[in-house]
Scaffold this active site. Structure first.
Site, short mmCIF file in Angstrom:
data_model
loop_
_atom_site.label_atom_id
_atom_site.label_comp_id
_atom_site.label_asym_id
_atom_site.label_seq_id
_atom_site.Cartn_x
_atom_site.Cartn_y
_atom_site.Cartn_z
N HIS A 129 0.83 -1.21 0.00
CA HIS A 129 0.00 0.00 0.00
C HIS A 129 0.87 1.26 0.00
O HIS A 129 0.71 2.15 -0.86
CB HIS A 129 -0.91 -0.01 1.23
CG HIS A 129 -1.80 1.18 1.34
ND1 HIS A 129 -3.14 1.16 1.02
CD2 HIS A 129 -1.55 2.46 1.75
CE1 HIS A 129 -3.67 2.35 1.21
NE2 HIS A 129 -2.73 3.17 1.66
N GLU A 130 1.79 1.33 0.95
CA GLU A 130 2.64 2.53 1.04
C GLU A 130 3.55 2.64 -0.19
O GLU A 130 3.87 3.74 -0.64
CB GLU A 130 3.46 2.52 2.33
CG GLU A 130 2.63 2.53 3.61
CD GLU A 130 1.55 3.61 3.64
OE1 GLU A 130 1.74 4.67 3.01
OE2 GLU A 130 0.52 3.40 4.29
N HIS A 190 1.79 4.43 -2.96
CA HIS A 190 1.93 5.88 -2.81
C HIS A 190 3.32 6.33 -3.28
O HIS A 190 3.47 7.36 -3.96
CB HIS A 190 1.77 6.28 -1.34
CG HIS A 190 0.37 6.29 -0.84
ND1 HIS A 190 -0.66 6.94 -1.49
CD2 HIS A 190 -0.19 5.75 0.28
CE1 HIS A 190 -1.78 6.80 -0.81
NE2 HIS A 190 -1.53 6.08 0.27
#
Length: 690
Positions: free
Chosen positions: A483-484, A487
């Protein structure tokens, strides 16, 4: 002269963490604010007629050094803070807010911006320049440029108060989290907890110079306890402590602060001509209005609740077999893990040996190469703010010379294949706030013929390695890292002209698309087999386990959906109905607006709002719905990848354009260019509930 006011003499002009002292910050900020104000004065006092280049573009590139110093300071205040740093933050925040207000309310500057905006038809602007002009004009109007002098002063005061109070909110949550620990002296109280976790608790006790075991409210410590501990009374005790964070009436209580923050936001909204703060925020989001957001959330609530209730009934049957007549929230993780094991013969501790952190990182690096042509090389001469941090050079479509580290083009400039610096910071410590996030130390932009590349950071809180075991991730932590990293890809792939339209500088309800999209790969057997290997034996995770991971993707999806919807609905009501708090306590307000999403009895001693940092400290005020909103986008986007092949180069190339475009286009236009159509909510419902 502070190191922060000079050009950094470091690789890629990276942040000189090893040279910065705490006493550097205040004088540096004062000096850099003066320099930035001089740049604004130069724009305002330009004798030539206002043009796009001498006004809009000049403003976009102003204050670069100040932005970098701010990024360094506030990122450290989240990842490696101290009492001294927090005191400096209390001094620095109002100074920066005052500077920001001074610019946004500079009448002469706005006059020049308005002249360019009113005559934009006469300029031959490309799409990105048009977006920059529109965003600049709207930004000034939304910051009070059209207000009278008295109201401008009011807005300035409100903004300063908001800055300080949101900072205090976060500091209170951190202090409240760090202040609690449970000291266990009888090993029988740890029954059910895997040995690796017990070893972790022993290490935590050693750090505090006490015998036995220590459980804290840091997630890598708290979550395993709630998941595996058979001692129900201790689970209850830990859950109560967690639910009382900044809600115990003590020194770090946030209840009054919540009311103050919400009242200030309401005052700001009304001053700027909006009915409430949510109206103000959503004007600049894909969703546009609170009504549309609440309709969206309530539609999902209606569809998800029957699934959630069915899931909870299954858990209650298990609990009843143990003699528990009324299941409580603190029983959920324990019985969910039991059910998951019964249904899929899976538990986190069995899976963790297959997911050592370094292996998972290599997997996400490999995926980035396969999809987008990126390679990562660890770089040891870039300064770091903590010994746990690692730094990587990121290259595109070119294998770097790992022997000679030839990363320049011969003129001291980065080579054309260099894309970004990536900092990774994975382990919890006292000075780091909880959770996981991506941030940047430097934005990407193009100026004077140079494409200046970004410096991106990922910060997480995974279990530290012990003397015998590497850092092993739960499967949820695997998805957190992906997820990170999604980003981070948004930041690293940035390729725009202006820093304020670069990378993750997009509409807030679009920003979670890349992160949530990347999580999908964790459930694909074809991909999992490439990296899910036992850290001792090298054995690949058996096919049956991989199949069960894929099947378990939607395990407790109803419950998780209800939880997220509860947060989103509460957030939207806080920012539309603040007046209700005149007659209600924070706890009463919270219980009232989350009632429809609650699946367990509500505990009168706990509340989540006083530690709801996303909306009271972070940037998710009136925006928490965006996680679910972006889930529609990511489900629809990944469905396209599934249709064409999850590693399909043409599909990946289209998504790469979306990633690299930042905020240069309307997000729906960007999405339609990638997908060929608007996203369909059915894609999310199909993925979640079949």
């Amino acid at each position: 002269m502070s190191i922060l006011t000079e050009k950094f003499n470091t690789p890629y002009h990276s942040a000189p963490f090893d040279q910065i002292k705490n006493e550097d910050y205040l004088p540096a900020f004062k000096d850099l604010i003066q320099k930035s104000e001089a740049e604004i004065d130069a724009i305002v006092n330009n004798s030539e007629e206002p043009t796009f280049e001498n006004t809009i573009e000049a403003l976009a590139f102003s204050g670069e050094q100040l932005d970098r110093a701010s990024n360094i300071f506030f990122n450290l205040n989240s990842a490696e803070t101290s009492d001294e740093l927090q005191k400096i933050a209390q001094e620095v925040s109002p100074v920066l807010t005052e500077y920001s207000s001074k610019i946004s309310q500079n009448e002469a500057l706005f006059d020049r911006i308005k002249k360019v905006y009113d005559q934009k038809e006469k300029y031959s602007l490309n799409e990105e320049q048009q977006m920059l002009l529109d965003e600049t004009y709207k930004g000034f109007v939304r910051s009070g440029a059209l207000l009278n002098e008295e109201d401008k002063e009011k807005l300035k005061k409100i903004s300063m108060d908001l800055s300080l109070k949101s900072l205090q909110f976060g500091q209170n949550v951190l202090a409240s989290t760090n202040n609690y620990f449970k000291h266990i002296t009888n090993k029988e109280d740890l029954a059910g907890i895997p040995e690796a976790i017990i070893e972790q608790y022993a290490e935590e006790a050693k750090e505090k110079n006490i015998e036995g075991w220590v459980v804290t409210l840091q997630y890598p410590s708290y979550i395993p306890f709630m998941t595996y501990a058979e001692n129900r009374e201790l689970r209850k005790e830990l859950a109560l402590a967690n639910g009382k964070k900044s809600f115990d009436g003590g020194e770090f209580d946030n209840q009054n602060l919540i009311k103050e923050l919400l009242n200030l936001k309401q005052q700001k909204a009304e001053l700027l001509g909006y009915k409430n703060y949510a109206d103000y925020v959503l004007e600049e989001r894909m969703a546009k209005s609170p009504t549309k957001v609440l309709d969206f959330l309530n539609e999902l609530l209606t569809k998800a609740k029957p699934y959630a209730e069915k899931e909870i009934e299954e858990l209650k049957s298990l609990a009843k077999a143990d003699g528990i007549e009324e299941m409580q929230g603190y029983d959920h993780a324990f019985y969910a893990e039991k059910l998951r094991k019964a249904k899929y013969d899976l538990n986190d501790e069995e899976l963790k040996p297959y997911f050592p952190l370094e292996q998972v990182q290599e997997a996400v690096f490999g995926l980035s190469k396969k999809l987008f042509g990126l390679t990562f090389v660890e770089k040891n001469d870039v300064p770091k703010y903590h010994e746990d941090v690692k730094v990587y050079e990121v290259f595109e479509n070119q294998e770097p010379d790992t022997q000679n580290q030839e990363t320049t083009n011969g003129n001291g400039q980065p080579s054309t294949s260099f894309k970004a610096l990536l900092y990774v910071d994975y382990f919890p410590r006292k000075g780091k706030r909880a959770g996981a996030w991506m941030t940047s130390y430097k934005n990407q932009y193009q100026k004077d013929g140079e494409n200046s590349r970004p410096h991106i950071s990922i910060v997480c809180n995974f279990s530290k390695p012990t003397k015998d075991t590497p850092s092993l991730l739960t499967f949820q932590e695997v998805t957190t890292l992906f997820h990170e990293f999604g980003h981070a890809l948004h930041g690293m792939m940035a390729n725009t002209q202006y820093p304020n339209l670069s990378g993750t500088s997009v509409k807030w309800d679009f920003v979670e698309l890349p992160s949530q999209f990347l999580e999908n790969f964790c459930y694909e057997p074809e991909f999992l087999k490439t990296f899910a290997k036992h850290y001792k034996t090298g054995e690949v995770l058996p096919d049956e386990k991989i199949e069960k991971i894929a099947l378990s993707k939607n395990f407790m999806e109803g419950y998780q959906t209800m939880r997220q919807l509860g947060f989103g609905i509460l957030d939207m009501n806080y920012h539309t109905k603040v007046g209700d708090l005149e007659n209600l306590s924070v706890k009463e307000f919270e219980d009232s607006y989350t009632k429809a999403t609650q699946l367990y009895p509500v505990n009168p001693e706990t509340a989540m709002s006083p530690s709801f940092s996303h909306i009271f400290q972070g940037g998710y005020s009136a925006g928490y719905y965006s996680y679910k909103w972006a889930e529609v986008l990511d489900a629809d986007a990944f469905q396209y990848f599934k249709e064409t092949g999850i590693f399909n180069p043409e599909t990946a190339a289209k998504f790469k354009i979306l990633l690299s475009s930042g905020g240069t286009k309307d997000p729906m236009e960007l999405y339609k260019n990638f997908r060929g159509s608007e996203p369909k909510v059915e894609s999310l419902l199909k993925r979640a509930f079949g």
